[in-house]
Design a protein around this motif. Sequence first.
Motif, mmCIF file in Angstrom:
data_model
loop_
_atom_site.group_PDB
_atom_site.id
_atom_site.type_symbol
_atom_site.label_atom_id
_atom_site.label_comp_id
_atom_site.label_asym_id
_atom_site.label_seq_id
_atom_site.Cartn_x
_atom_site.Cartn_y
_atom_site.Cartn_z
ATOM 1 N N ASP A 49 6.197 -18.272 0.481
ATOM 2 C CA ASP A 49 4.805 -18.659 1.065
ATOM 3 C C ASP A 49 4.175 -17.127 1.581
ATOM 4 N N LYS A 50 2.826 -17.087 1.110
ATOM 5 C CA LYS A 50 2.207 -15.823 1.393
ATOM 6 C C LYS A 50 2.007 -15.457 2.841
ATOM 7 N N ASP A 51 2.272 -16.422 3.794
ATOM 8 C CA ASP A 51 2.089 -16.179 5.140
ATOM 9 C C ASP A 51 3.427 -15.990 5.661
ATOM 10 N N ASP A 52 4.630 -15.994 4.942
ATOM 11 C CA ASP A 52 5.952 -15.989 5.640
ATOM 12 C C ASP A 52 6.218 -14.336 5.505
ATOM 13 N N LEU A 53 6.206 -13.649 6.714
ATOM 14 C CA LEU A 53 6.134 -12.472 6.715
ATOM 15 C C LEU A 53 7.858 -11.939 6.589
ATOM 16 N N PHE A 54 8.814 -12.777 7.109
ATOM 17 C CA PHE A 54 10.136 -12.304 6.619
ATOM 18 C C PHE A 54 10.298 -12.135 4.823
ATOM 19 N N ALA A 55 9.696 -13.242 4.481
ATOM 20 C CA ALA A 55 9.843 -13.538 3.117
ATOM 21 C C ALA A 55 9.133 -12.116 2.368
ATOM 22 N N LEU A 56 8.176 -11.920 2.816
ATOM 23 C CA LEU A 56 7.251 -10.693 2.186
ATOM 24 C C LEU A 56 8.061 -9.501 2.428
ATOM 25 N N LEU A 57 8.466 -9.369 3.396
ATOM 26 C CA LEU A 57 9.377 -8.032 3.625
ATOM 27 C C LEU A 57 10.486 -8.083 2.913
ATOM 28 N N ARG A 58 11.303 -8.964 2.873
ATOM 29 C CA ARG A 58 12.475 -9.206 1.915
ATOM 30 C C ARG A 58 12.169 -8.784 0.577
ATOM 31 N N GLU A 59 11.101 -9.363 -0.081
ATOM 32 C CA GLU A 59 10.694 -9.343 -1.348
ATOM 33 C C GLU A 59 10.103 -7.721 -1.718
ATOM 34 N N PHE A 60 9.332 -7.319 -0.738
ATOM 35 C CA PHE A 60 8.418 -6.124 -1.057
ATOM 36 C C PHE A 60 8.575 -4.910 -0.035
ATOM 37 N N GLY A 61 9.599 -5.219 0.827
ATOM 38 C CA GLY A 61 9.850 -4.092 1.872
ATOM 39 C C GLY A 61 10.796 -2.874 1.481
ATOM 40 N N GLY A 62 11.040 -2.967 0.231
ATOM 41 C CA GLY A 62 11.967 -1.654 -0.080
ATOM 42 C C GLY A 62 11.718 -0.366 -0.100
ATOM 43 N N SER A 63 10.287 -0.410 -0.459
ATOM 44 C CA SER A 63 9.738 1.084 -0.153
ATOM 45 C C SER A 63 8.107 0.683 -0.014
ATOM 46 N N ILE A 64 7.701 0.890 1.137
ATOM 47 C CA ILE A 64 6.381 0.723 1.786
ATOM 48 C C ILE A 64 5.779 2.093 2.137
ATOM 49 N N ALA A 65 4.783 1.852 2.743
ATOM 50 C CA ALA A 65 3.829 3.315 3.377
ATOM 51 C C ALA A 65 4.899 3.787 4.244
ATOM 52 N N GLY A 66 5.000 4.994 4.367
ATOM 53 C CA GLY A 66 5.846 5.678 5.365
ATOM 54 C C GLY A 66 7.194 5.629 4.968
ATOM 55 N N ALA A 67 8.203 5.791 5.991
ATOM 56 C CA ALA A 67 9.557 5.963 5.733
ATOM 57 C C ALA A 67 10.368 4.616 5.937
ATOM 58 N N VAL A 68 9.907 3.769 6.541
ATOM 59 C CA VAL A 68 10.553 2.505 6.764
ATOM 60 C C VAL A 68 10.763 1.765 5.475
ATOM 61 N N THR A 69 12.156 1.392 5.497
ATOM 62 C CA THR A 69 12.581 0.655 4.285
ATOM 63 C C THR A 69 13.515 -0.689 4.769
#
Length: 495
Positions: free
Chosen positions: A152-172
């Motif tokens: 779901d495009k509004d499911d924040l946890f799912a979006l982070l799980r799928e695309f949160g490996g390398s994002i802006a800054g140093a958070v992963t």
Amino acid sequence: MALVTVRTRRDAAAVIRAAREDGRLSRSSPSGSPSLATTRSTSSPGGGACTRRLKRTLHERGVTATLTDGEGDARLWPLHDRLVATVEPDRRNRTRVTLDVDAAHDADVLLSESFTTLPGRRPPVDAVSNFLGGYVPEGRHREVMAAKRRVDKDDLFALLREFGGSIAGAVTLRPPDEPATYRPRCEPLDDGAVSARLRQALDASDQAIGDDSRSTLPGYQPKVLVARMDGQWLYPHGRAHSTHILKPQVPSRPSRLVDEHDSHLLTQRLGLSNDASEIRRAQSTTYLAIERFDRTVADGAVRPLHQEDLAQALRLDWRETDTKFQDPDWPDDPRRATLRRIAELLGSVPGGDAAVEQWLRALTFHVAIGTNDAHATNVALLHRSTGAELAPVYDALPNLFQTGLVKWDLALAVDGIFDHRRVSVEGLLAEAQSWWGDRRGASVGAGHRDTRRPRRGADGDRRARGGFARHDRESAVDRSPTSRGRGDRRTDAVR
């Protein structure tokens, strides 16, 4: 304990039935389709055998689901290779996530200006969600990328799980079952492969992500994230980091790449940025290659630098894209960004005086070249060991000098004026002086520097004047340098 991650709501009932048949979910458990994209099973003896049997049962039922061993729905969230906290979905609201700060977390490692990370504590859910939501894709990119991963495009946890490996800054964000031997990899790209990915990003609005890519950046322009090593473009797989952003030429706006490149060169001459920008060609595809300011390369390894944009720092709602713009019909809307709110925030952080001065220089540049996209997401803070500093100017385009415009509004009003044609030097000075509250006493201009920090409002509460409050009052945390960790004690080194 096993975690079943359901890709679609339709699969939820099948997962529950399979878990019951396998003895992993009792009949007394709540039945029916769960409202979230995850369902947690109960623990049972047999561990690995039960997990394998449940996975086989799910596969036989054709359920699109993944099964990982872990404690609940937790995902690990390292910063600079240091574990900061565990991220979990909010069971009541899929647009929200919770953050359980690790008991061993070093409080001197600053995560965000919008909330405090105290070891063993849970920061306010809204602040955490708006901070993390600021890292996920936006607009059409989010819709397409979420659909490709069947979330779901509004499911924040799912979006982070799928695309949160390398994002802006140093958070992963990393899964709890990631092997200790895991190493991200990159794939060499020749001109043909670069051209193909640029065309995919342009046609599909999906940032040309691969099936295993966990990288993303917000923004609406078509883009491809790549790394540059020894003169070779590399495509990052998994959570491998990129070093450059490649933007293809948009047929409907053929001059856009040249405009952005020239603007970038001008920021370099003015000392507002120092990252490389170059127009290149891959076969028949023209593109702009921009070096990322939040990445450095040392000994063949990409090192991320921690940053957050001002929409995140101001706790603007990640679900409402327009909150990063000021509303001409309601300029004082407390849910939206303003120049003053940005200045107040910058003035409140260690090293804030220099950040406010740099922000005024950047604002002057945006007005001078006619940028209508200098909103809160296009202003960022870099968190360094010496304190916070304003990030280089980025995504600056002279849009307001195009022919055929029907609207000349700036993203954020200058001294109450949105129409770019009516903004003057006097208006810029009045806007800057208003940040300090007393126009008669402030002296901001050539040869003068007001050393006072922007006014926070009555009794020091920035909310009193529509300004920013660093944390929810219920968190009851003293945000003095002593309680938060002084600027010179912060850590941004990779360990």
